[in-house]
Write an enzyme that holds these catalytic residues in place. Structure first.
Site, PDB file in Angstrom:
ATOM      1  N   ARG A  74      23.610 -13.919  23.988  1.00  0.00           N
ATOM      2  CA  ARG A  74      24.285 -12.781  23.377  1.00  0.00           C
ATOM      3  C   ARG A  74      25.706 -13.112  22.911  1.00  0.00           C
ATOM      4  NH1 ARG A  74      22.814  -7.679  24.897  1.00  0.00           N
ATOM      5  NH2 ARG A  74      21.894  -8.662  26.723  1.00  0.00           N
TER       6      ARG A  74
ATOM      7  N   ARG B 254      16.903  -1.753  20.702  1.00  0.00           N
ATOM      8  CA  ARG B 254      17.694  -1.812  21.942  1.00  0.00           C
ATOM      9  C   ARG B 254      18.085  -0.441  22.481  1.00  0.00           C
ATOM     10  NH1 ARG B 254      22.123  -3.990  22.446  1.00  0.00           N
ATOM     11  NH2 ARG B 254      21.840  -4.678  24.587  1.00  0.00           N
TER      12      ARG B 254
ATOM     13  N   CYS C  44       7.548   6.549  13.768  1.00  0.00           N
ATOM     14  CA  CYS C  44       6.915   7.738  14.345  1.00  0.00           C
ATOM     15  C   CYS C  44       7.040   7.690  15.857  1.00  0.00           C
ATOM     16  CB  CYS C  44       5.456   7.800  13.929  1.00  0.00           C
ATOM     17  SG  CYS C  44       5.294   7.737  12.149  1.00  0.00           S
TER      18      CYS C  44
END
Ligand SMILES: *Cc1c(COP(=O)(O)O)cnc(C)c1O
Length: 430
Positions: free
Chosen positions: A292, A329, A360
């Protein structure tokens, strides 16, 4: 601004020196933008600190699950980093990017026999062995191939890093690795040490992701060094490599803290050197595996607004042309993000809304409760800090093709990953 590669010029959001609305116009939306120089700067920040505080044998491994495509492996490879890979797909991508695979470390809690064989054929330098069954699978396949495979053992120090549960992996009851606290890690070592086609080079642990707490790595390192001392005294085993995993947190919102990574590395090195001297163990080559914090702030996602729905007395929804298919996320972890209206950065934020995707699924939310200027169909939105675990976690839900990735550098812009076409979506349908 939330990151130094974001700027406002004439009311417009710039990223890595480029006008973001101009890029959206040129390449279409949804669109991932990545700042190559920021990735390089992050790699250098780590490797410089690792060498300065841990010495010349220390190595930074980029945990490539955070963002895996050919260009990334080229960039981190040219910066001299190693990589973590967790699947045949990541290995294949790295090989095709000509990454020096002897600097690749193969992770994962369920490597199939096919994965193990493929990794060996691809010249992967190190396997990080997760469990005893895998140990024997590696031994058998290495024997069949007539090679000796270098390995680390993944052990769990039993640390709670105070992060989100789904990303905490170093606890005793984790699905990853073998626990030190239960005595099973010592057994694991004994099994490994007896295998002739396995060369045991050291140990690995990973406490979790989004770590902000000060002393998490010190606590993990202490348990690991004590375990190293035990193996040394009892069996004469010399741990050459100690890989302490990844996990430094990044800032997704202005209100969040920033981890001073070089400072943390220097404090960790001081702590470990003292302790190793006390325990009288030879100091191993230390590795860290950031994912990250190498790529997150190098990413920005661009969307186009499709509708602004005002439900009187309730709330407002702004729907964009992407969503959980390019960034799951929030749906997975309730992650924070900062959303901008990149064409009108100085307009008053009078619209309180949830920014939602087009899938959806009610949880298809990019970010709830944001304040933006008044918007209408056709306006752009930008979401910052999307370089990690966005493209990597993209899906084809609702048969939405994957967005493209544009690499920005001072030399120009280039397509790193093309936008998927509708025909590519059905290419395996028979
Ligand atoms: C996910 C992971 C990393 C990287 O974690 P970040 O939070 O992205 O830095 C490193 N090592 C292992 C074993 C991992 O599973």
């Amino acid at each position: 601004m939330i990151a130094t590669n974001l700027k406002i010029r004439d009311g417009v959001l710039e990223f890595a020196g480029y006008s973001t609305p101009a890029l959206a116009k040129k390449y279409g939306t949804p669109l991932y933008l990545m700042d190559e120089q920021r990735i390089r700067d992050n790699c250098r920040m780590y490797q410089t600190a690792m060498n300065e505080f841990f010495g010349e044998h220390a190595l930074t491994l980029y945990a490539s699950k955070a963002a895996s495509f050919k260009r990334i492996y080229e960039i981190v490879g040219s910066e001299g980093l190693g990589i973590d890979v967790v699947s045949s797909g990541e290995i294949h991508t790295a090989v095709k990017a000509c990454f020096p695979m002897e600097k690749a470390f193969f992770h994962g809690n369920n490597k199939t026999d096919a994965d193990i064989a493929f990794a060996m054929e691809s010249g992967v330098g190190y396997f990080v062995v997760d469990n005893v069954e895998e140990l024997y699978a590696i031994e058998h396949i290495a024997e069949r191939k007539g090679i000796v495979q270098r390995c680390l053992l993944r052990v769990t120090p039993g640390i709670d890093p105070h992060t989100y549960d789904a990303v905490a992996t170093g606890k005793v009851d984790s699905k990853f690795g073998v626990a030190i606290g239960t005595g099973q890690a010592e057994e694991f070592y004994n099994y490994a040490a007896a295998l002739p086609h396995l060369q045991l080079e050291g140990l690995h642990c990973h406490v979790g992701s989004m770590v902000f707490d000060e002393d998490v790595y010190e606590r993990a390192a202490q348990i690991m060094l004590e375990f190293i001392a035990l193996l040394h005294q009892k069996y004469g085993f010399e741990t050459k490599i100690l890989d302490l995993g990844g996990g430094y947190g990044v800032r997704y919102r202005e209100s969040e803290g920033v981890v001073d990574i070089p400072y943390r590395i220097s404090a960790l090195a001081d702590f470990m050197k003292d302790l190793a001297a006390k325990l009288e163990v030879p100091f191993p080559a230390v590795m860290l595996e950031p994912g990250r914090s190498i790529v997150a702030d190098a990413g920005l996602t661009m969307y186009t607004v499709g509708s602004v729905k005002r439900i009187k007395g309730y709330k407002n929804y702004v729907s964009v042309d992407g969503g959980m298919t390019d960034n799951p996320r929030y749906a997975l972890y309730k992650s924070n993000y900062t959303v901008f209206a990149p064409e009108r950065m100085e307009a008053p934020p009078t619209l309180h809304c949830d920014v939602v995707g087009r899938c959806c699924e009610s949880d298809d939310i990019i970010q709830p409760d944001v304040w933006l200027p008044e918007l209408r169909r056709g306006d752009l939105l930008a979401v910052a800090t999307t370089g990690a675990y966005n493209y990597a976690m993209a899906s084809h839900y609702n048969r939405i093709p994957n967005a493209s990735i544009i690499m920005l550098s001072p030399k120009g812009t280039s397509i790193a990953v093309k936008r998927e076409t509708l025909d590519q979506m059905i290419k395996n349908d028979v």
